[in-house]
Motif scaffolding. Structure first.
Motif, short mmCIF file in Angstrom:
data_model
loop_
_atom_site.label_atom_id
_atom_site.label_comp_id
_atom_site.label_asym_id
_atom_site.label_seq_id
_atom_site.Cartn_x
_atom_site.Cartn_y
_atom_site.Cartn_z
N MET A 55 0.84 -1.19 0.00
CA MET A 55 0.00 0.00 0.00
C MET A 55 0.88 1.25 0.00
O MET A 55 1.76 1.40 0.84
N ALA A 56 0.67 2.12 -0.96
CA ALA A 56 1.48 3.34 -1.05
C ALA A 56 0.93 4.41 -0.12
O ALA A 56 -0.28 4.63 -0.05
N HIS A 57 1.82 5.04 0.63
CA HIS A 57 1.42 6.13 1.53
C HIS A 57 1.88 7.45 0.92
O HIS A 57 2.89 7.50 0.23
N SER A 58 1.15 8.51 1.21
CA SER A 58 1.66 9.81 0.76
C SER A 58 2.02 10.64 1.99
O SER A 58 1.26 10.70 2.96
N PHE A 59 3.23 11.20 1.95
CA PHE A 59 3.74 11.98 3.07
C PHE A 59 4.14 13.35 2.57
O PHE A 59 4.41 13.55 1.39
N GLU A 60 4.22 14.29 3.50
CA GLU A 60 4.64 15.65 3.13
C GLU A 60 6.09 15.62 2.63
O GLU A 60 6.88 14.79 3.07
N PRO A 61 6.45 16.54 1.72
CA PRO A 61 7.83 16.57 1.22
C PRO A 61 8.82 16.87 2.34
O PRO A 61 8.47 17.51 3.34
N MET A 62 10.07 16.41 2.14
CA MET A 62 11.09 16.59 3.15
C MET A 62 11.58 18.03 3.21
O MET A 62 11.90 18.63 2.19
N LYS A 63 11.65 18.54 4.43
CA LYS A 63 12.25 19.87 4.64
C LYS A 63 13.74 19.72 4.96
O LYS A 63 14.52 20.65 4.76
N ASN A 64 14.12 18.56 5.49
CA ASN A 64 15.53 18.32 5.86
C ASN A 64 15.88 16.89 5.48
O ASN A 64 15.47 15.94 6.15
N ASP A 65 16.61 16.72 4.38
CA ASP A 65 17.01 15.38 3.95
C ASP A 65 18.52 15.20 4.08
O ASP A 65 19.13 14.36 3.42
N LEU A 66 19.13 15.99 4.98
CA LEU A 66 20.59 16.01 5.13
C LEU A 66 21.18 14.62 5.37
O LEU A 66 22.15 14.23 4.73
N ILE A 67 20.56 13.85 6.27
CA ILE A 67 21.13 12.55 6.62
C ILE A 67 21.03 11.57 5.44
O ILE A 67 21.91 10.73 5.24
N ILE A 68 19.99 11.71 4.65
CA ILE A 68 19.83 10.82 3.49
C ILE A 68 20.93 11.10 2.47
O ILE A 68 21.59 10.20 1.97
N ARG A 69 21.17 12.39 2.22
CA ARG A 69 22.23 12.76 1.26
C ARG A 69 23.61 12.32 1.78
O ARG A 69 24.43 11.79 1.03
N ALA A 70 23.84 12.51 3.08
CA ALA A 70 25.13 12.11 3.66
C ALA A 70 25.32 10.60 3.60
O ALA A 70 26.41 10.10 3.31
N ALA A 71 24.23 9.87 3.86
CA ALA A 71 24.30 8.40 3.83
C ALA A 71 24.59 7.87 2.43
O ALA A 71 25.25 6.85 2.26
N TRP A 72 24.12 8.59 1.41
CA TRP A 72 24.42 8.20 0.03
C TRP A 72 25.82 8.64 -0.40
O TRP A 72 26.23 8.43 -1.52
#
Length: 367
Positions: free
Chosen positions: A1-18
Motif C-alpha cells: 500500500m502506497a502512503h503519501s507523506f509531506e515533502p522533506m524539509k531536511n534530507d541532510l542525513i539521506i544525502r550524507a548516507a548516500w
C-alpha cells in the motif's frame, strides 16, 4: 500500500548516507528517545516497554520527543521499537523485566530441546505479526511532516540469536559460545532463518515509511575475528544484498542501509565492503584511523563519541567533538560522516548536556 507523506524539509542525513557532499554533518544519537528524557516517563505512564512499542500512538509520541526537544539540532528520528520483536514474531516469549532488561522464560537450550525445531520450522508472517511497528512508522512519518527523515531498524542475526539462547543480557555468553562451538551447523540454520525475516521486516518498514534502515549487531564484540567471519558477516551481507532486491519487488526505491557491529573493531575493513552505505562505529575506534581504513571507498562512517562524555564537563564534550571533527577530516571532506554517539545514551544523562553536544558539533563544523 502506497502512503503519501509531506515533502522533506531536511534530507541532510539521506544525502550524507548516500555519500554526497553536505553543508554540515547530520546528527542523531542511538536511544535518543528514552528514559533519560523526563517527557518519556510522562508519556509512557504505567505501560511496560513492549506495551509502548505495540501502541502506535505511544510509539510515535516517544519517537518524536527528541525531535521536538532538540528541534533544529537533530537530523533524524528513529522509530521507538526494540530489536527483540523478531524473536517474538518467531513465537518466543520475551518479557521486559524492570531494572533487569529483556527476559526469555524459555530460551533455546540445544538443537534437541524441541523448541529449536519448532522455531526453525515455524512459518512466520512478519507482515501480520509486526503490523504494529509498520503502523507506528506510518503514523510517525505523518506526524513528522517532513521535518526530518525516519530511521527503521532491526537486530542483526547474531545478536538476536544470542538473546534467544541466553534468555536475556549476559556477561559470559556461555550459551552463545556453546552453540557456535558445539552446534555450528544448527546455529547457521537459525541465523539464516533470522536473516530472511530481517529482510522482509526491514522491507515492510520501508513500505510503511522508513527512509533509512539500521542493523544493530550489539553483541558483535563477543565474536573473535574468525567467528565474526563465520557467524556474523555472512548474515549481515545477506541482509544488505537481499533488502534492495526485496524493495524492488515491492516497487520501492532503495534506501540507505547502516550496519552497526558494536565492538568488532577488527572488522571495520570488512564492514566497509559488506554492501552497506554507512558503517556505525562505537567509541573504541579512533576516527582518523577509521577514516584511513575506509580509504577511498564511498562509505559514510557514523559515530562515535563515547556516550560517557555526557556525564562530563562542557570542556570535555567540546574536546571530544574536536577530536571527531578533525579525525573525520570534516572541513576538508564535507562528506562521509554522520555524527552519533558510539552507542546509545546511558541512563541519568542530563538532556541539556546532549543539547550542548549537538550545539558544539554545529559550532565546530561551520563552513
Amino acid at each position: 500500500m502506497a502512503h503519501s507523506f509531506e515533502p522533506m524539509k531536511n534530507d541532510l542525513i539521506i544525502r550524507a548516507a548516500w555519500g554526497q557532499k553536505v553543508e554540515r554533518p547530520p546528527m542523531w544519537v542511538m536511544r535518543q528517545a528514552g528514559r533519560y528524557l523526563p517527557e518519556y516517563h510522562e508519556a509512557k505512564g504505567s505501560r511496560d516497554f513492549f506495551e509502548c512499542c505495540r501502541d502506535p500512538e505511544v510509539a510515535s509520541t516517544l519517537t518524536l520527543q527528541p525531535v521536538e526537544r532538540f528541534a533544529g539540532l537533530i537530523d533524524a528520528a528513529i522509530i521507538f521499537s526494540d530489536i527483540l520483536v523478531i524473536p517474538q514474531a518467531m513465537g518466543m516469549v520475551v518479557e521486559m523485566v524492570d531494572k533487569k532488561g529483556p527476559h526469555f522464560p524459555n530460551p533455546l537450550r540445544s538443537p534437541d530441546d524441541g523448541q529449536y525445531a519448532e522455531v526453525l520450522a515455524r512459518d512466520v508472517d512478519v507482515s501480520k505479526e509486526l503490523k504494529y511497528v509498520y503502523d507506528a512508522i506510518t503514523l510517525t512519518r505523518k506526524k513528522l511532516r517532513g521535518r526530518v527523515p525516519l530511521i527503521g531498524f532491526c537486530g542483526a542475526p547474531w545478536t538476536l540469536m544470542c538473546y534467544m539462547v541466553e534468555g536475556g543480557g549476559t556477561k559470559l555468553f556461555i550459551q552463545s559460545k556453546t552453540w557456535i562451538y558445539k552446534y555450528p551447523e544448527e546455529t547457521k540454520k537459525m541465523l539464516q532463518k533470522i536473516s530472511e525475516l530481517c529482510v522482509e521486516y526491514l522491507a515492510l518498514q520501508v513500505q510503511a515509511g522508513a527512509q533509512l534502515i539500521q542493523v544493530f549487531d550489539s553483541w558483535a564484540s563477543e565474536l573473535s575475528p574468525a567467528s565474526f567471519k563465520e557467524f556474523a558477516q555472512p548474515y549481515l551481507a545477506y541482509i544488505s544484498e537481499n533488502l534492495p532486491k526485496r524493495l524492488k519487488e515491492l516497487g520501492l526505491e532503495p534506501v540507505p542501509m547502516i550496519v552497526f557491529p558494536k565492538g568488532a573493531w577488527y572488522a571495520l575493513d570488512a564492514c566497509c565492503s559488506l554492501g552497506y552505505n554507512v558503517v556505525g562505529m562505537d567509541w573504541l575506534h579512533d576516527p582518523a584511523e577509521a577514516s584511513k581504513i575506509r580509504g577511498d571507498r564511498p562509505i559514510t562512517l557514523q559515530g562515535n563519541a563515547d556516550p560517557g562524555v555526557l556525564y562530563g564537563t562542557r570542556e570535555s564534550i567540546s574536546k571530544v567533538v574536536k577530536n571527531l571533527v578533525e579525525g573525520f577530516d570534516w572541513h576538508n571532506r564535507q562528506q562521509g560522516w554522520i555524527v552519533n554517539l558510539g552507542h546509545g545514551i546511558t541512563p541519568f544523562v542530563n538532556p541539556d548536556d546532549l543539547k550542548y553536544f549537538f550545539e558544539e558539533v554545529h559550532r565546530q563544523t561551520k563552513i
